[in-house]
Design an enzyme around this catalytic site. Structure first.
Site, PDB file in Angstrom:
ATOM      1  N   TRP A 107       0.645  -1.307   0.064  1.00  0.00           N
ATOM      2  CA  TRP A 107       0.113  -0.236  -0.102  1.00  0.00           C
ATOM      3  C   TRP A 107       0.971   0.841   0.198  1.00  0.00           C
ATOM      4  O   TRP A 107       0.437   2.288  -0.899  1.00  0.00           O
ATOM      5  CB  TRP A 107      -0.862   0.004   1.235  1.00  0.00           C
ATOM      6  CG  TRP A 107      -1.385   1.547   1.424  1.00  0.00           C
ATOM      7  CD1 TRP A 107      -3.089   1.053   0.412  1.00  0.00           C
ATOM      8  CD2 TRP A 107      -1.384   2.327   1.592  1.00  0.00           C
ATOM      9  NE1 TRP A 107      -3.504   2.545   1.007  1.00  0.00           N
ATOM     10  CE2 TRP A 107      -2.823   3.824   1.699  1.00  0.00           C
ATOM     11  CE3 TRP A 107      -0.846   2.960   3.216  1.00  0.00           C
ATOM     12  CZ2 TRP A 107      -2.915   4.813   1.869  1.00  0.00           C
ATOM     13  CZ3 TRP A 107      -0.350   4.175   3.502  1.00  0.00           C
ATOM     14  CH2 TRP A 107      -1.567   5.508   3.299  1.00  0.00           C
ATOM     15  N   ASP A 128      -6.739  -2.324  -1.344  1.00  0.00           N
ATOM     16  CA  ASP A 128      -6.425  -2.630   0.458  1.00  0.00           C
ATOM     17  C   ASP A 128      -6.610  -1.084   0.557  1.00  0.00           C
ATOM     18  O   ASP A 128      -7.102  -1.281   2.203  1.00  0.00           O
ATOM     19  CB  ASP A 128      -5.200  -3.457   0.745  1.00  0.00           C
ATOM     20  CG  ASP A 128      -5.013  -4.649   0.413  1.00  0.00           C
ATOM     21  OD1 ASP A 128      -6.318  -5.099   0.312  1.00  0.00           O
ATOM     22  OD2 ASP A 128      -3.671  -4.847  -0.361  1.00  0.00           O
ATOM     23  N   ASP A 129      -7.247  -0.160   0.395  1.00  0.00           N
ATOM     24  CA  ASP A 129      -7.036   0.888   1.039  1.00  0.00           C
ATOM     25  C   ASP A 129      -8.522   0.845   1.435  1.00  0.00           C
ATOM     26  O   ASP A 129      -9.163   1.528   0.598  1.00  0.00           O
ATOM     27  CB  ASP A 129      -6.452   1.690  -0.753  1.00  0.00           C
ATOM     28  CG  ASP A 129      -6.408   3.608   0.077  1.00  0.00           C
ATOM     29  OD1 ASP A 129      -5.858   3.948   0.823  1.00  0.00           O
ATOM     30  OD2 ASP A 129      -7.550   4.340   0.348  1.00  0.00           O
ATOM     31  N   PHE A 130      -9.228   1.685   2.827  1.00  0.00           N
ATOM     32  CA  PHE A 130     -10.072   1.970   3.032  1.00  0.00           C
ATOM     33  C   PHE A 130     -10.620   3.255   2.243  1.00  0.00           C
ATOM     34  O   PHE A 130     -11.843   2.477   1.733  1.00  0.00           O
ATOM     35  CB  PHE A 130      -9.274   2.540   4.137  1.00  0.00           C
ATOM     36  CG  PHE A 130     -11.322   2.251   5.189  1.00  0.00           C
ATOM     37  CD1 PHE A 130     -12.114   1.575   5.799  1.00  0.00           C
ATOM     38  CD2 PHE A 130     -11.126   3.492   5.065  1.00  0.00           C
ATOM     39  CE1 PHE A 130     -13.114   1.831   6.412  1.00  0.00           C
ATOM     40  CE2 PHE A 130     -13.166   4.114   5.953  1.00  0.00           C
ATOM     41  CZ  PHE A 130     -13.144   3.346   6.377  1.00  0.00           C
ATOM     42  N   TRP A 162     -11.954   7.941  -3.166  1.00  0.00           N
ATOM     43  CA  TRP A 162     -11.883   9.584  -2.541  1.00  0.00           C
ATOM     44  C   TRP A 162     -12.782  10.635  -2.372  1.00  0.00           C
ATOM     45  O   TRP A 162     -13.324  10.702  -1.299  1.00  0.00           O
ATOM     46  CB  TRP A 162     -10.192   9.867  -2.238  1.00  0.00           C
ATOM     47  CG  TRP A 162      -9.513   8.620  -1.641  1.00  0.00           C
ATOM     48  CD1 TRP A 162      -8.687   7.148  -1.191  1.00  0.00           C
ATOM     49  CD2 TRP A 162      -7.656   8.165  -2.529  1.00  0.00           C
ATOM     50  NE1 TRP A 162      -8.086   6.650  -1.455  1.00  0.00           N
ATOM     51  CE2 TRP A 162      -7.641   6.681  -1.709  1.00  0.00           C
ATOM     52  CE3 TRP A 162      -7.068   8.760  -3.309  1.00  0.00           C
ATOM     53  CZ2 TRP A 162      -5.934   6.857  -1.912  1.00  0.00           C
ATOM     54  CZ3 TRP A 162      -5.841   9.029  -4.534  1.00  0.00           C
ATOM     55  CH2 TRP A 162      -5.037   7.656  -3.237  1.00  0.00           C
TER      56      TRP A 162
END
Length: 206
Positions: free
Chosen positions: A136, A155-157, A197
């Protein structure tokens, strides 16, 4: 004309559900940070698992050891562990910082100029050899420092939560599910991730 105009047009065509988000948010503003890879890794490690202000304070103390500047690898490698701990770093982070310096001197961590010539997979393979640096962290560097256009950090929230919100899902997609859906975003997955995002940001102000 924006840096990513072609990406925005292609994504809107490939994924009509993104079109409205792109229009609402406006142009993607990712620009190459043009910071040395070594310095980016130091900053990333300093900020891991900390809120922004706390990380900035600790990183500021760290730079104060070197007259307010990011130290060279040669300077950092000579720094004793207790000095790094005194800045507020854990032992694990302190050792990670020292390993960034060591791996840079060994040539495993490339200069930014050299990194520009390397493929994403090669950069991930090399830099994840550094203590405390996972996939990440390297993906963020690829996206924000090098502005590589086709990175999807599954895997980025924030990306997964933004996807959940924008596409009306009850739960976040699994990494494999996000990767499969994201195939339609290629070769502009970095830009699509940036819009995920922003989707999360918009959901928080409603």
């Amino acid at each position: 004309m924006t840096l990513w105009m072609d990406a925005e047009k292609a994504l809107a065509k490939a994924d009509p559900q993104l079109k409205g988000l792109i229009k609402a948010v406006g142009p993607c503003t990712i620009k190459p940070e043009k910071v040395e890879i070594y310095a980016s890794l130091l900053s990333s490690i300093a900020h891991q698992q900390l809120h922004g202000k706390a990380a900035q304070t600790i990183f500021g103390r760290f730079k104060d050891l070197y007259d307010g500047a990011v130290p060279s690898p040669e300077q950092l490698i000579k720094t004793k562990l207790p000095k790094l701990r005194a800045c507020g770093f854990s032992e694990s982070k302190s050792l990670a910082l020292l390993d960034v310096a060591a791996k840079t001197l060994e040539g495993i961590v490339p200069t930014r100029k050299a990194a520009l010539k390397l493929e994403n997979d090669e950069l991930i393979k090399r830099m994840t050899q550094v203590r405390g640096v996972g996939r990440w962290t390297v993906e963020m560097l690829l996206m924000l420092n090098l502005a590589r256009p086709d990175v999807l950090p599954v895997d980025d929230f924030g990306v997964r939560e933004g996807f959940k919100v924008h596409y009306g899902h009850i739960t976040q997609p699994k990494p494999k599910e996000l990767a499969a859906y994201g195939e339609r975003w290629a070769p502009w997955r970095t830009v699509a991730s940036w819009y995920m995002w922003r989707a999360l940001d918009l959901s928080r102000v409603k």
